[in-house]
Design a protein around this motif. Structure first.
Motif, mmCIF file in Angstrom:
data_model
loop_
_atom_site.group_PDB
_atom_site.id
_atom_site.type_symbol
_atom_site.label_atom_id
_atom_site.label_comp_id
_atom_site.label_asym_id
_atom_site.label_seq_id
_atom_site.Cartn_x
_atom_site.Cartn_y
_atom_site.Cartn_z
ATOM 1 N N THR A 112 0.840 -1.205 0.000
ATOM 2 C CA THR A 112 0.000 0.000 0.000
ATOM 3 C C THR A 112 0.870 1.248 0.000
ATOM 4 O O THR A 112 0.589 2.217 -0.716
ATOM 5 C CB THR A 112 -0.961 -0.012 1.204
ATOM 6 O OG1 THR A 112 -1.859 -1.122 1.075
ATOM 7 C CG2 THR A 112 -1.780 1.270 1.281
ATOM 8 N N ASN A 116 0.987 4.023 -3.274
ATOM 9 C CA ASN A 116 0.658 5.426 -3.031
ATOM 10 C C ASN A 116 1.860 6.342 -3.237
ATOM 11 O O ASN A 116 1.705 7.499 -3.645
ATOM 12 C CB ASN A 116 0.069 5.608 -1.631
ATOM 13 C CG ASN A 116 -1.341 5.071 -1.567
ATOM 14 O OD1 ASN A 116 -2.169 5.357 -2.422
ATOM 15 N ND2 ASN A 116 -1.628 4.260 -0.574
ATOM 16 N N LYS A 121 -2.899 7.295 -8.168
ATOM 17 C CA LYS A 121 -4.256 7.064 -7.666
ATOM 18 C C LYS A 121 -4.137 6.663 -6.200
ATOM 19 O O LYS A 121 -3.410 5.723 -5.870
ATOM 20 C CB LYS A 121 -4.891 5.937 -8.482
ATOM 21 C CG LYS A 121 -6.302 5.600 -8.127
ATOM 22 C CD LYS A 121 -6.739 4.407 -8.968
ATOM 23 C CE LYS A 121 -8.227 4.393 -9.167
ATOM 24 N NZ LYS A 121 -8.641 3.274 -10.010
ATOM 25 N N GLU A 122 -4.822 7.382 -5.332
ATOM 26 C CA GLU A 122 -4.762 7.082 -3.900
ATOM 27 C C GLU A 122 -5.527 5.781 -3.618
ATOM 28 O O GLU A 122 -6.686 5.639 -3.992
ATOM 29 C CB GLU A 122 -5.380 8.225 -3.095
ATOM 30 C CG GLU A 122 -5.305 8.049 -1.603
ATOM 31 C CD GLU A 122 -3.894 8.134 -1.026
ATOM 32 O OE1 GLU A 122 -3.668 7.563 0.045
ATOM 33 O OE2 GLU A 122 -3.031 8.775 -1.654
ATOM 34 N N GLU A 124 -6.426 3.421 -0.402
ATOM 35 C CA GLU A 124 -6.397 3.373 1.066
ATOM 36 C C GLU A 124 -5.720 2.117 1.588
ATOM 37 O O GLU A 124 -4.945 2.144 2.529
ATOM 38 C CB GLU A 124 -7.818 3.480 1.616
ATOM 39 C CG GLU A 124 -7.864 3.592 3.117
ATOM 40 C CD GLU A 124 -9.275 3.752 3.633
ATOM 41 O OE1 GLU A 124 -9.522 3.324 4.782
ATOM 42 O OE2 GLU A 124 -10.136 4.301 2.917
#
Length: 161
Positions: A112, A116, A121-122, A124
């Motif tokens: 993750t 990021n 594109k973020e 979560e």
């Protein structure tokens, strides 16, 4: 151009008295890995790398089987048994520049963090058996900074329930 496909291992079991590296996949983890691997369209893969953890290797072997990639193409590296991302980033930046399209099977929070850090594109959280493809307009792996998030395949988005 360099393309990096990061895949988090499938859902694992905590029901066994084994070390973290030896934890097996749950049936759901196996099924989700098959689901995501089957959704990949015409993959071009120059190299496949995996963490030595049982759950990552099992997930990787499912992808190899579904994508008809010989298991002899798999390389296992201790650096990929990483949860922060630091070792995985160093590993990626040291890849041979003759490789254009690379698959890496690993763990959170490392994956993750990396998607990021380098993607546009973020995301979560990369879920278990989740796949994220990143594309970089560079000739050398060590030159990676920011790229494009090309494809995101998460099990929950592929299920029909």
């Amino acid at each position: 151009m360099k393309k990096l496909t990061l895949i988090r291992h499938g859902k694992s079991s905590w029901n066994y008295d084994v070390s973290d590296r030896d934890r097996p996949l749950l049936e759901r983890g196996i099924n989700d890995a098959y689901l995501v691997a089957s959704a990949i369209k015409e993959p071009v893969i120059d190299a496949v790398f995996s963490s030595p953890a049982n759950r990552a290797l099992h997930t990787c072997n499912i992808f190899l089987r579904v994508l008809n990639i010989p298991s002899s193409d798999l390389r296992i590296y201790d650096e990929l048994y990483d949860f922060s991302g630091e070792h995985v980033i160093n590993f990626i930046k040291s890849l041979d520049n003759s490789l254009e399209n690379v698959f890496i099977f690993g763990h959170n929070h490392a994956l993750t963090h990396i998607v990021n850090l380098w993607g546009d594109k973020e995301i979560e959280n990369v879920p278990t058996a989740g796949l994220v493809e990143l594309n970089f307009n560079v000739l050398e792996w060590k030159a990676i900074t920011k790229g494009n998030t090309l494809n995101v395949l998460f099990p929950k988005n592929l299920k029909n329930d």
